[in-house]
Design a protein around this motif. Structure first.
Motif, short mmCIF file in Angstrom:
data_model
loop_
_atom_site.label_atom_id
_atom_site.label_comp_id
_atom_site.label_asym_id
_atom_site.label_seq_id
_atom_site.Cartn_x
_atom_site.Cartn_y
_atom_site.Cartn_z
N ALA A 156 0.59 -1.17 0.08
CA ALA A 156 0.13 0.02 0.02
C ALA A 156 0.87 1.26 0.14
N GLU A 157 1.85 1.06 0.66
CA GLU A 157 3.04 2.39 0.90
C GLU A 157 3.78 2.54 -0.37
N ILE A 158 4.12 1.35 -0.97
CA ILE A 158 4.93 1.63 -2.24
C ILE A 158 4.19 2.04 -3.38
N PHE A 159 2.95 1.57 -3.37
CA PHE A 159 2.25 1.95 -4.77
C PHE A 159 0.94 2.92 -4.47
N GLY A 160 0.77 3.32 -3.29
CA GLY A 160 -0.34 4.29 -2.94
C GLY A 160 -1.46 3.77 -3.03
N LEU A 161 -1.62 2.65 -2.60
CA LEU A 161 -3.09 1.88 -3.02
C LEU A 161 -3.78 1.94 -1.45
N PHE A 207 9.20 -2.17 -11.82
CA PHE A 207 10.71 -2.34 -11.98
C PHE A 207 11.11 -0.89 -11.55
N GLU A 208 10.47 0.14 -11.65
CA GLU A 208 10.79 1.62 -11.26
C GLU A 208 11.21 1.64 -9.58
N LYS A 209 10.01 0.71 -8.92
CA LYS A 209 10.32 0.52 -7.43
C LYS A 209 11.28 -0.24 -7.00
N ILE A 210 11.46 -1.24 -7.69
CA ILE A 210 12.99 -2.21 -7.36
C ILE A 210 14.19 -1.46 -7.64
N ALA A 211 14.08 -0.79 -8.82
CA ALA A 211 15.37 -0.02 -8.96
C ALA A 211 15.63 1.16 -8.13
N SER A 212 14.60 1.66 -7.40
CA SER A 212 14.70 2.67 -6.40
C SER A 212 15.19 2.21 -5.08
N SER A 213 15.03 0.97 -4.92
CA SER A 213 15.45 0.17 -3.66
C SER A 213 16.76 -0.53 -3.79
N ARG A 214 17.20 -1.14 -4.61
CA ARG A 214 18.37 -1.75 -4.89
C ARG A 214 18.75 -1.58 -6.56
N ALA A 249 6.69 -7.84 -7.03
CA ALA A 249 6.22 -7.34 -6.11
C ALA A 249 6.57 -8.00 -4.71
N ILE A 250 6.58 -9.23 -4.98
CA ILE A 250 7.09 -10.26 -3.79
C ILE A 250 8.80 -9.87 -3.45
N LEU A 251 9.49 -9.42 -4.39
CA LEU A 251 10.71 -9.27 -4.23
C LEU A 251 10.75 -7.67 -3.52
N LEU A 252 10.00 -7.02 -4.00
CA LEU A 252 10.02 -5.70 -3.19
C LEU A 252 9.56 -5.95 -1.58
N THR A 253 8.86 -6.65 -1.29
CA THR A 253 8.58 -6.73 0.17
C THR A 253 9.49 -8.13 0.84
N HIS A 254 10.14 -8.79 -0.09
CA HIS A 254 10.99 -9.85 0.34
C HIS A 254 12.34 -9.67 -0.44
#
Length: 252
Positions: A44-49, A103-110, A183-188
């Motif tokens: 919810a926080e990552i994607f504004g949902l 992909f943008e969210k993953i790239a912003s985190s690692r 998405a799972i890689l973002l949370t894990h």
């Protein structure tokens, strides 16, 4: 050699020669799925949902299906389109836009390398029909911005080609999409931290290799590359010990 639990789900002979022995596994840092409430909050926080309805669903989960490792939270494509690109109406285009957002969210985190950047479009990437049907059923049942699904992250089908893994799916099992896996890689993020870790075939997507005469004869894969996550695509008949198809299950 396949373990007894892995061998027990082999119910069909089609593509049976597309299996190899594998010793690849999850990193010790990965201790299984995080509490589902935590996952929902993160998505919810990552994607504004909106997380409220997903948390209500998560408070009374059905029995987890056999073969699943636990519950995982993923954003629905419809919700991502509504919030981030409402001008896009075509479902196939919505999916590609949503995947690029992940992909943008993953790239912003690692560190992240997308080897198929030019091909994230409906002409080269689409959701497998069986997976789309399963996700439609889950979405119809939950009707949430964030979907809560039982899943396994590759061990169940390690060493199998993607098309062999699809043959071995149980009746309520389906391949996860690149979007769901990302998405799972973002949370894990600890699930994929070394080249020694089992890579993640996305059997819920189909990829059209531009160099092939056969349409949609590949599937995406998340691997570990140059100190970070890599996204590429392999052939459907490619059985490698370093990979395992990630799958979800329709709750009964």
């Amino acid at each position: 050699m396949m373990t007894m639990s892995e061998a027990s789900i082999t119910s069909r002979d089609r593509y049976a020669n597309e299996e190899v022995s594998s010793q690849f596994t999850y990193p010790s840092e990965y201790q299984g799925p995080k509490p589902i409430e935590e996952q929902v909050g993160s998505i919810a926080e990552i994607f504004g949902l909106d997380s409220e309805s997903a948390l209500e669903y998560a408070a009374n989960l059905p029995e987890i299906p056999e073969g699943a490792e636990g519950w995982f939270a993923i954003p629905s494509v419809i919700s991502l389109a509504r919030v981030h690109f409402p001008e896009v109406d075509d479902p196939a285009e919505q999916y590609c836009h949503a995947l690029n957002l992940v992909f943008e969210k993953i790239a912003s985190s690692r560190k992240f390398t997308n080897f198929r950047k030019r091909f994230i479009n409906p002409q080269h990437l689409r959701v497998h029909a069986h997976t789309q049907s399963a996700l439609d059923e889950i979405e119809e049942t939950q009707q949430n911005d964030i979907l809560v699904i039982p899943a396994q992250l590759g061990m169940r089908h390690r060493g199998r080609s993607v098309r062999r893994a699809r043959e071995c799916f149980t009746e309520n099992e389906f391949g996860l999409t690149s979007l769901a896996t990302g998405a799972i890689l973002l949370t894990h993020p600890e699930r994929l931290i070394s080249w020694r870790d089992l890579w993640m075939d996305c059997a819920g997507d189909e990829f059209d290799h531009p160099v092939s005469d056969v349409r949609f004869d590949g599937a995406p894969v998340f691997d570990f590359y140059d100190g970070g996550v890599g996204f590429s695509a392999s052939w459907l008949d490619d059985a490698g010990g370093s990979c395992g198809s990630v799958s979800g299950f329709v709750p009964q």
